[in-house]
Design a protein around this motif. Structure first.
Motif, PDB file in Angstrom:
ATOM      1  N   ARG A 171       0.839  -1.206   0.000  1.00 59.31           N
ATOM      2  CA  ARG A 171       0.000   0.000   0.000  1.00 59.31           C
ATOM      3  C   ARG A 171       0.873   1.254   0.000  1.00 59.31           C
ATOM      4  NH1 ARG A 171      -5.178   0.836   1.300  1.00 59.31           N
ATOM      5  NH2 ARG A 171      -5.413  -1.218   2.261  1.00 59.31           N
ATOM      6  N   LEU A 172       1.885   1.263   0.855  1.00 58.49           N
ATOM      7  CA  LEU A 172       2.793   2.408   0.909  1.00 58.49           C
ATOM      8  C   LEU A 172       3.592   2.510  -0.382  1.00 58.49           C
ATOM      9  CD1 LEU A 172       4.089   4.723   2.452  1.00 58.49           C
ATOM     10  CD2 LEU A 172       5.631   3.076   3.533  1.00 58.49           C
ATOM     11  N   ALA A 173       4.047   1.354  -0.898  1.00 60.82           N
ATOM     12  CA  ALA A 173       4.808   1.346  -2.146  1.00 60.82           C
ATOM     13  C   ALA A 173       3.984   1.929  -3.288  1.00 60.82           C
ATOM     14  CB  ALA A 173       5.250  -0.079  -2.488  1.00 60.82           C
ATOM     15  N   ARG A 227      -0.853  13.230  15.566  1.00 58.68           N
ATOM     16  CA  ARG A 227      -1.470  14.435  14.997  1.00 58.68           C
ATOM     17  C   ARG A 227      -0.617  14.985  13.852  1.00 58.68           C
ATOM     18  NH1 ARG A 227      -5.968  14.434  14.797  1.00 58.68           N
ATOM     19  NH2 ARG A 227      -5.988  12.368  15.633  1.00 58.68           N
ATOM     20  N   ARG A 228       0.703  14.988  14.066  1.00 56.32           N
ATOM     21  CA  ARG A 228       1.619  15.512  13.053  1.00 56.32           C
ATOM     22  C   ARG A 228       1.587  14.652  11.787  1.00 56.32           C
ATOM     23  NH1 ARG A 228       7.940  15.809  14.423  1.00 56.32           N
ATOM     24  NH2 ARG A 228       8.715  15.218  12.376  1.00 56.32           N
ATOM     25  N   LEU A 229       1.571  13.355  11.972  1.00 60.97           N
ATOM     26  CA  LEU A 229       1.554  12.441  10.837  1.00 60.97           C
ATOM     27  C   LEU A 229       0.256  12.563  10.042  1.00 60.97           C
ATOM     28  CD1 LEU A 229       3.165   9.367  12.606  1.00 60.97           C
ATOM     29  CD2 LEU A 229       4.039  10.402  10.497  1.00 60.97           C
ATOM     30  N   LEU A 230      -0.855  12.754  10.745  1.00 64.16           N
ATOM     31  CA  LEU A 230      -2.149  12.847  10.080  1.00 64.16           C
ATOM     32  C   LEU A 230      -2.289  14.131   9.253  1.00 64.16           C
ATOM     33  CD1 LEU A 230      -4.565  11.426  12.809  1.00 64.16           C
ATOM     34  CD2 LEU A 230      -4.070  10.425  10.571  1.00 64.16           C
ATOM     35  N   ALA A 235      -5.234   8.603   7.010  1.00 65.25           N
ATOM     36  CA  ALA A 235      -5.267   7.764   8.202  1.00 65.25           C
ATOM     37  C   ALA A 235      -5.109   6.282   7.865  1.00 65.25           C
ATOM     38  CB  ALA A 235      -6.577   7.994   8.965  1.00 65.25           C
ATOM     39  N   LEU A 236      -5.756   5.820   6.787  1.00 65.06           N
ATOM     40  CA  LEU A 236      -5.700   4.403   6.449  1.00 65.06           C
ATOM     41  C   LEU A 236      -4.298   3.980   6.047  1.00 65.06           C
ATOM     42  CD1 LEU A 236      -7.534   1.953   6.355  1.00 65.06           C
ATOM     43  CD2 LEU A 236      -7.962   2.422   3.941  1.00 65.06           C
ATOM     44  N   LEU A 237      -3.601   4.833   5.292  1.00 67.77           N
ATOM     45  CA  LEU A 237      -2.230   4.521   4.901  1.00 67.77           C
ATOM     46  C   LEU A 237      -1.319   4.539   6.123  1.00 67.77           C
ATOM     47  CD1 LEU A 237      -0.156   3.930   2.735  1.00 67.77           C
ATOM     48  CD2 LEU A 237       0.047   6.385   2.312  1.00 67.77           C
ATOM     49  N   LEU A 238      -1.520   5.502   7.003  1.00 66.34           N
ATOM     50  CA  LEU A 238      -0.731   5.581   8.232  1.00 66.34           C
ATOM     51  C   LEU A 238      -0.970   4.357   9.107  1.00 66.34           C
ATOM     52  CD1 LEU A 238       1.092   7.049  10.218  1.00 66.34           C
ATOM     53  CD2 LEU A 238      -0.883   8.402  10.953  1.00 66.34           C
ATOM     54  N   PHE A 239      -2.207   3.920   9.172  1.00 64.03           N
ATOM     55  CA  PHE A 239      -2.531   2.733   9.955  1.00 64.03           C
ATOM     56  C   PHE A 239      -1.790   1.510   9.402  1.00 64.03           C
ATOM     57  CE2 PHE A 239      -5.456  -0.747  11.300  1.00 64.03           C
ATOM     58  CZ  PHE A 239      -5.342  -0.551  12.667  1.00 64.03           C
ATOM     59  N   THR A 309     -15.201  -2.476   8.182  1.00 63.37           N
ATOM     60  CA  THR A 309     -16.640  -2.758   8.196  1.00 63.37           C
ATOM     61  C   THR A 309     -17.465  -1.520   8.541  1.00 63.37           C
ATOM     62  OG1 THR A 309     -16.432  -3.551  10.495  1.00 63.37           O
ATOM     63  CG2 THR A 309     -16.346  -5.204   8.749  1.00 63.37           C
ATOM     64  N   GLY A 310     -16.802  -0.369   8.648  1.00 60.54           N
ATOM     65  CA  GLY A 310     -17.512   0.882   8.859  1.00 60.54           C
ATOM     66  C   GLY A 310     -17.996   1.128  10.274  1.00 60.54           C
ATOM     67  N   ARG A 311     -17.504   0.320  11.229  1.00 63.23           N
ATOM     68  CA  ARG A 311     -17.951   0.489  12.610  1.00 63.23           C
ATOM     69  C   ARG A 311     -17.144   1.553  13.344  1.00 63.23           C
ATOM     70  NH1 ARG A 311     -16.775  -3.595  15.593  1.00 63.23           N
ATOM     71  NH2 ARG A 311     -15.643  -4.891  14.114  1.00 63.23           N
ATOM     72  N   LEU A 312     -16.046   2.008  12.737  1.00 62.90           N
ATOM     73  CA  LEU A 312     -15.184   2.972  13.415  1.00 62.90           C
ATOM     74  C   LEU A 312     -14.517   3.867  12.385  1.00 62.90           C
ATOM     75  CD1 LEU A 312     -14.306   3.530  16.358  1.00 62.90           C
ATOM     76  CD2 LEU A 312     -12.352   2.022  15.984  1.00 62.90           C
ATOM     77  N   ASP A 313     -14.550   5.181  12.618  1.00 63.78           N
ATOM     78  CA  ASP A 313     -13.863   6.140  11.756  1.00 63.78           C
ATOM     79  C   ASP A 313     -12.357   5.924  11.853  1.00 63.78           C
ATOM     80  OD1 ASP A 313     -13.739   8.872  10.280  1.00 63.78           O
ATOM     81  OD2 ASP A 313     -12.467   9.149  12.051  1.00 63.78           O
ATOM     82  N   ASP A 314     -11.640   6.045  10.727  1.00 60.35           N
ATOM     83  CA  ASP A 314     -10.220   5.696  10.728  1.00 60.35           C
ATOM     84  C   ASP A 314      -9.368   6.603  11.627  1.00 60.35           C
ATOM     85  OD1 ASP A 314     -10.529   7.859   9.057  1.00 60.35           O
ATOM     86  OD2 ASP A 314      -9.806   6.851   7.253  1.00 60.35           O
ATOM     87  N   GLU A 315      -9.617   7.922  11.606  1.00 61.20           N
ATOM     88  CA  GLU A 315      -8.818   8.812  12.452  1.00 61.20           C
ATOM     89  C   GLU A 315      -9.136   8.597  13.927  1.00 61.20           C
ATOM     90  OE1 GLU A 315      -8.290  12.871  11.582  1.00 61.20           O
ATOM     91  OE2 GLU A 315      -8.095  12.588   9.403  1.00 61.20           O
TER      92      GLU A 315
END
Length: 327
Positions: A171-173, A227-230, A235-239, A309-315
């Motif tokens: 994903r990062l690549a 916070r700085r990274l976001l 968020a998904l790529l950072l995760f 599954t949409g149960r939680l916002d990524d950030e």
């Protein structure tokens, strides 16, 4: 999707990025792009749903599309024990042609696994595909192929250098390749100098620093780094970068426990990865015990599924993750 298509699709393995791409580009895309098609796609998690609930979803008649799609994450959570395995296979056998049930399991399965055996015995009804992370030299080849697919070209030395930065994170690549090709305007081959200029190890270094803060229990610093990274990254790529970091930590910690005298180069060779990230991660691995790392990784997996599954916002998920790890 035609009526002759399989009713059951099993996508499994440790390459979550490849699984998601296949799901979106090969399966969901065949449903069509209309809002009506979207209404006939349902995502569920096997850890929070019962067999009865899954069966009800798979036997629901399509609303406006020719075929309904049910995407089931963690399907094996529904099949613990012989009795539940039998019930699960009965459910698979009962899925009507009007539904495509897509099973997504982010683990490799043994060749003789009971689910794979059932799929092999029912080739007209079921289909499976293994997705494994490219490692070592395979990651370099993956980068070269991906650049070509995107309509550009990257030199072999540049691909090797990029592989050393991102290790085994497709994903990062993919994100970095897109950035590099855009930088050269697809008009020339991406060089080592381009990679050094644009993909300097800054963000991954920040992730290292954030994980360091987690290791030392410094929640305030870890959240500040997050916070700085976001501000610079989705968020998904950072995760995904955080998951990769802890996956590497587990592998390194296991080898350290087995043989405390191993050098970073020897550990990298045994893992089949580039030694560059291992040299940096070795001191960090000493901040955690192996049980701690495995517990964190399970927690990451839970949050990953909640996001998908949409149960939680990524950030919000990342905030809760850092808070829970530094309590």
């Amino acid at each position: 999707m035609s009526k002759s298509s399989p009713a059951i699709y099993l996508l499994y393995g440790d390459d979550e990025f490849a699984i998601r791409v296949f799901l979106e580009e090969q399966l969901i895309a065949r449903m069509g792009e209309s809002s009506a098609a979207t209404m006939d796609i349902t995502s569920l998690d096997g850890r929070t749903k019962s067999l009865e609930a899954i069966q009800a979803e798979t036997h629901t008649i399509p609303f406006l599309s020719k075929r309904r799609m049910v995407i089931l994450y963690n399907p094996l959570a529904l099949a613990k024990g012989k009795t539940n395995q039998g019930k699960f296979l009965e459910l698979l056998a009962s899925v009507p042609p009007s539904t495509a049930l897509v099973l997504i399991e982010d683990n490799k399965l043994e060749n003789k696994h009971w689910l794979l055996s059932w799929i092999q015995e029912n080739p007209h009804q079921a289909w499976s595909q293994l997705f494994t992370l490219p490692k070592g030299g395979a990651m370099t080849h993956w980068i070269l192929d991906q650049a070509h697919k995107m309509g550009g070209e990257i030199s072999n030395p540049a691909a090797q250098l990029l592989a050393s930065y991102i290790d085994e994170d497709p994903r990062l690549a993919n994100s970095e390749i897109n950035k590099l090709l855009t930088y050269v305007d697809y008009s020339r081959i991406v060089s080592e100098e381009d990679v050094q200029l644009l993909v300097a190890d800054v963000r991954q270094g920040d992730v290292f620093e954030m994980v360091d803060a987690v290791g030392y229990g410094d929640g305030e610093k870890a959240l500040g780094m997050l916070r700085r990274l976001l501000e610079e990254e989705e968020a998904l790529l950072l995760f995904g970068m955080i998951i990769r970091q802890f996956r590497l930590l587990i592998q390194v910690r296991e080898l350290m426990n087995e043989n405390p005298g191993l050098s970073s180069e020897e550990i990298a060779n045994q893992m089949g990865v580039h030694p560059y990230p291992i040299k940096k991660i070795l001191p960090q691995a000493r901040l955690f015990t192996l049980p701690q790392l495995k517990g964190i990784y399970r927690h990451l997996s839970d949050i990953d599924r909640a996001i998908k599954t949409g149960r939680l916002d990524d950030e919000l998920a990342l905030d809760l993750l850092i808070a829970s790890l530094t309590q």
